[in-house]
Design an enzyme around this catalytic site. Structure first.
Site, PDB file in Angstrom:
ATOM      1  N   GLU A  80     -85.425  44.671 -23.193  1.00  0.00           N
ATOM      2  CA  GLU A  80     -84.451  44.713 -24.281  1.00  0.00           C
ATOM      3  C   GLU A  80     -83.820  43.349 -24.491  1.00  0.00           C
ATOM      4  O   GLU A  80     -83.679  42.572 -23.559  1.00  0.00           O
ATOM      5  CB  GLU A  80     -83.340  45.714 -23.941  1.00  0.00           C
ATOM      6  CG  GLU A  80     -83.851  47.126 -23.899  1.00  0.00           C
ATOM      7  CD  GLU A  80     -82.791  48.114 -23.443  1.00  0.00           C
ATOM      8  OE1 GLU A  80     -82.971  49.305 -23.739  1.00  0.00           O
ATOM      9  OE2 GLU A  80     -81.812  47.713 -22.803  1.00  0.00           O
TER      10      GLU A  80
ATOM     11  N   CYS B 204     -78.378  37.969 -26.186  1.00  0.00           N
ATOM     12  CA  CYS B 204     -78.494  38.176 -24.747  1.00  0.00           C
ATOM     13  C   CYS B 204     -79.954  38.480 -24.460  1.00  0.00           C
ATOM     14  O   CYS B 204     -80.505  39.446 -24.987  1.00  0.00           O
ATOM     15  CB  CYS B 204     -77.600  39.348 -24.336  1.00  0.00           C
ATOM     16  SG  CYS B 204     -77.756  39.783 -22.610  1.00  0.00           S
TER      17      CYS B 204
ATOM     18  N   CYS C 268     -85.463  44.169 -12.455  1.00  0.00           N
ATOM     19  CA  CYS C 268     -84.831  43.166 -11.596  1.00  0.00           C
ATOM     20  C   CYS C 268     -84.982  43.592 -10.146  1.00  0.00           C
ATOM     21  O   CYS C 268     -84.838  44.772  -9.834  1.00  0.00           O
ATOM     22  CB  CYS C 268     -83.351  43.013 -11.941  1.00  0.00           C
ATOM     23  SG  CYS C 268     -82.539  41.714 -10.970  1.00  0.00           S
TER      24      CYS C 268
ATOM     25  N   CYS D  81     -78.702  45.268  -7.162  1.00  0.00           N
ATOM     26  CA  CYS D  81     -77.255  45.504  -7.132  1.00  0.00           C
ATOM     27  C   CYS D  81     -77.029  46.993  -7.421  1.00  0.00           C
ATOM     28  O   CYS D  81     -77.484  47.493  -8.460  1.00  0.00           O
ATOM     29  CB  CYS D  81     -76.545  44.638  -8.168  1.00  0.00           C
ATOM     30  SG  CYS D  81     -76.942  42.891  -7.996  1.00  0.00           S
TER      31      CYS D  81
ATOM     32  N   CYS E 121     -75.789  48.579 -10.870  1.00  0.00           N
ATOM     33  CA  CYS E 121     -76.400  48.097 -12.114  1.00  0.00           C
ATOM     34  C   CYS E 121     -77.601  48.943 -12.496  1.00  0.00           C
ATOM     35  O   CYS E 121     -78.478  49.208 -11.674  1.00  0.00           O
ATOM     36  CB  CYS E 121     -76.808  46.641 -11.916  1.00  0.00           C
ATOM     37  SG  CYS E 121     -78.005  46.050 -13.104  1.00  0.00           S
TER      38      CYS E 121
ATOM     39  N   GLU F  74     -82.977  38.450 -12.920  1.00  0.00           N
ATOM     40  CA  GLU F  74     -82.243  37.326 -12.331  1.00  0.00           C
ATOM     41  C   GLU F  74     -82.959  36.063 -12.812  1.00  0.00           C
ATOM     42  O   GLU F  74     -84.060  35.743 -12.343  1.00  0.00           O
ATOM     43  CB  GLU F  74     -82.269  37.449 -10.802  1.00  0.00           C
ATOM     44  CG  GLU F  74     -81.984  36.171 -10.035  1.00  0.00           C
ATOM     45  CD  GLU F  74     -80.668  35.503 -10.384  1.00  0.00           C
ATOM     46  OE1 GLU F  74     -79.633  36.187 -10.454  1.00  0.00           O
ATOM     47  OE2 GLU F  74     -80.671  34.272 -10.600  1.00  0.00           O
TER      48      GLU F  74
ATOM     49  N   LEU G 171     -70.175  36.959  -9.260  1.00  0.00           N
ATOM     50  CA  LEU G 171     -69.647  36.973  -7.880  1.00  0.00           C
ATOM     51  C   LEU G 171     -69.247  38.390  -7.474  1.00  0.00           C
ATOM     52  O   LEU G 171     -69.588  38.859  -6.411  1.00  0.00           O
ATOM     53  CB  LEU G 171     -68.454  36.017  -7.784  1.00  0.00           C
ATOM     54  CG  LEU G 171     -68.142  35.502  -6.391  1.00  0.00           C
ATOM     55  CD1 LEU G 171     -69.275  34.658  -5.830  1.00  0.00           C
ATOM     56  CD2 LEU G 171     -66.848  34.702  -6.384  1.00  0.00           C
TER      57      LEU G 171
ATOM     58  N   ASN H 209     -69.047  48.898 -16.891  1.00  0.00           N
ATOM     59  CA  ASN H 209     -69.521  49.760 -17.971  1.00  0.00           C
ATOM     60  C   ASN H 209     -70.071  51.049 -17.386  1.00  0.00           C
ATOM     61  O   ASN H 209     -70.752  51.019 -16.378  1.00  0.00           O
ATOM     62  CB  ASN H 209     -70.624  49.040 -18.737  1.00  0.00           C
ATOM     63  CG  ASN H 209     -70.131  47.731 -19.283  1.00  0.00           C
ATOM     64  OD1 ASN H 209     -69.112  47.679 -19.956  1.00  0.00           O
ATOM     65  ND2 ASN H 209     -70.813  46.656 -18.953  1.00  0.00           N
TER      66      ASN H 209
ATOM     67  N   CYS I   4     -73.443  44.063 -19.922  1.00  0.00           N
ATOM     68  CA  CYS I   4     -73.994  43.561 -18.660  1.00  0.00           C
ATOM     69  C   CYS I   4     -74.301  44.686 -17.673  1.00  0.00           C
ATOM     70  O   CYS I   4     -73.502  45.561 -17.434  1.00  0.00           O
ATOM     71  CB  CYS I   4     -72.991  42.609 -18.047  1.00  0.00           C
ATOM     72  SG  CYS I   4     -73.530  41.880 -16.530  1.00  0.00           S
TER      73      CYS I   4
HETATM   74  S1  SF4 Z   1     -76.607  42.986 -11.762  1.00  0.00           S
HETATM   75 FE1  SF4 Z   1     -78.080  41.445 -12.498  1.00  0.00          FE
HETATM   76  S2  SF4 Z   1     -78.999  40.653 -10.586  1.00  0.00           S
HETATM   77 FE2  SF4 Z   1     -78.005  42.601 -10.043  1.00  0.00          FE
HETATM   78  S3  SF4 Z   1     -79.656  44.119 -10.235  1.00  0.00           S
HETATM   79 FE3  SF4 Z   1     -78.556  44.043 -12.197  1.00  0.00          FE
HETATM   80  S4  SF4 Z   1     -79.750  42.621 -13.468  1.00  0.00           S
HETATM   81 FE4  SF4 Z   1     -80.340  42.287 -11.328  1.00  0.00          FE
END
Ligand code: SF4
Length: 371
Positions: A112, A125, A132, A136, A139, A183, A240, A318, A361
């Site tokens: 996307e 964006c 990824c 994290c 996410c 990333e 961070l 989010n 994000c």
């Molecule tokens: S926050 Fe960014 S680095 Fe972490 S898993 Fe999601 S896309 Fe990847």
């Protein structure tokens, strides 16, 4: 007290699964383009001519490049312009100001990109990887693991497509943020190559100012240092999310390799080399990383590492489907921001444009079935 570390699943960094696309014009250096065209029986000057179409007029189909000899348009298309991105779905929100496009890549991989129109600027964006591998746990993208790195042309063509969309609206694309899927610094060489093509003037690139390009990272310290030495002046954004290693090891698993102090040292090196202020991204999560002491510690660490050459963007978490984590209440968020700012570090809450369409994000999960 908030949740404990044992709330987090143990997630391994995942290996890529799929293959790269066929070579595209935007993957090649100037010399390689000339050689490729020579093999097709075309003279050197055609390379520049085609580049002017691609970077200057945002055209990706040689059949529309009427100053190419008609007999050779199809040959050029077949050899150098494979279809990299096929739109699957486009969703608009914010009264048409935000457009999220779901693309299918040549191997069926989905990704996307999100175009956000603001008064006086338009920001795209973009994604640097499909999926990824950084895992994290809060996410959406990280939950699916890494499909594969994007090629240079797959990154660049997201920009071309958005630039064409803006041109059709009588406007222009002004800003690029590498904050979509992936990333960026884990696909380092291709991302740097793409940044050069995004920022060089036509016919070598789209001519977007380096200062308007933001490369984000979860903190791959060695690559931050490499980027600092590239002679570019883009903005570096470091996600961070907490100033202490204990929680960051869980929230951002790559912290187990590069701890907070190492990341901030690399960020200082970036600021020293480029003269640019570093952005610190901080997704504020209720009862997880939104405590007063963390705000104080964040402000202190950033002030000591970067002085005034830093800006904190607080991002209200989010809502991710199925996630147990939630955004902090407004009063907590305000107090967090106040405390960071009290340490002499500029800190603001980021506009979460695109939230309604799950484009903010950490929400780019490329689900074809989602509405
Ligand atoms: S926050 Fe960014 S680095 Fe972490 S898993 Fe999601 S896309 Fe990847």
């Amino acid at each position: 007290m908030g949740r404990t570390m044992s709330d987090f699943p143990q997630i391994q960094l995942l290996a890529p699964k799929r293959g790269m696309p066929p070579k595209h014009f935007a993957d090649l250096s100037k010399d390689e383009r000339i050689d490729a065209l020579k093999e097709l029986g075309l003279p050197k000057f055609r390379a520049d001519q085609i580049a002017r179409h691609y970077y200057g007029k945002f055209e990706a189909d040689p059949l529309t490049m009427t100053d190419l000899p008609e007999a050779q348009r199809q040959t050029v298309k077949d050899a150098l312009f494979p279809t990299l991105l096929t739109p699957v779905r486009t969703v608009e929100t914010d009264e048409g100001d935000t457009t999220k496009t779901l693309w299918r890549l040549h191997d069926g991989t989905l990704l996307e990109s999100v175009l956000m129109r603001y008064p006086g600027r338009a920001t795209l964006c973009i994604s640097s990887q499909a999926g990824c591998g950084m895992a994290c746990p809060f996410c959406a993208t990280g939950q699916g693991g890494l499909d594969r790195n994007l090629s240079v042309a797959e990154i660049v063509d997201q920009v071309r497509a958005a630039a064409a969309m803006m041109a059709a609206e009588g406007s222009r694309l002004s800003n690029i943020v590498f904050m979509g899927m992936g990333e960026p610094l884990a696909n380092y060489k291709r991302v740097v190559n793409a940044v050069r093509q995004i920022t060089q003037p036509s016919p070598d690139g789209f001519g977007i100012s380096q200062r308007n390009v933001t490369v984000s990272t979860v903190g791959l310290a060695p690559q931050i240092r490499m980027l600092a030495d590239e002679g570019l002046s883009c903005t570096l954004a470091v996600s961070l999310h907490t100033p202490d290693d204990e929680l960051r090891d869980e929230l951002v698993p790559v912290n187990n390799r590069f701890e907070v102090s190492e990341v901030l040292d690399a960020a200082r090196y970036y600021a020293d080399q480029t003269g640019r202020r570093v952005s610190i991204e901080y997704a504020l999560i209720r009862d997880m990383n939104d405590h007063d002491w963390r705000a104080d510690l964040l402000g202190k660490k950033l002030h000591s590492a970067l002085g005034s050459r830093v800006h904190v963007n607080v991002i209200p978490l989010n809502p991710t489907p199925g996630s147990k984590w939630d955004a902090s209440p407004k009063a907590r968020q305000d107090e967090f921001v106040r405390r960071v700012a009290a340490q002499g570090v500029p800190c603001t809450v980021r506009d979460t444009k695109g939230q309604e369409i799950a484009a903010a994000c950490g929400q780019l999960a490329a689900d074809e079935d989602a509405s």
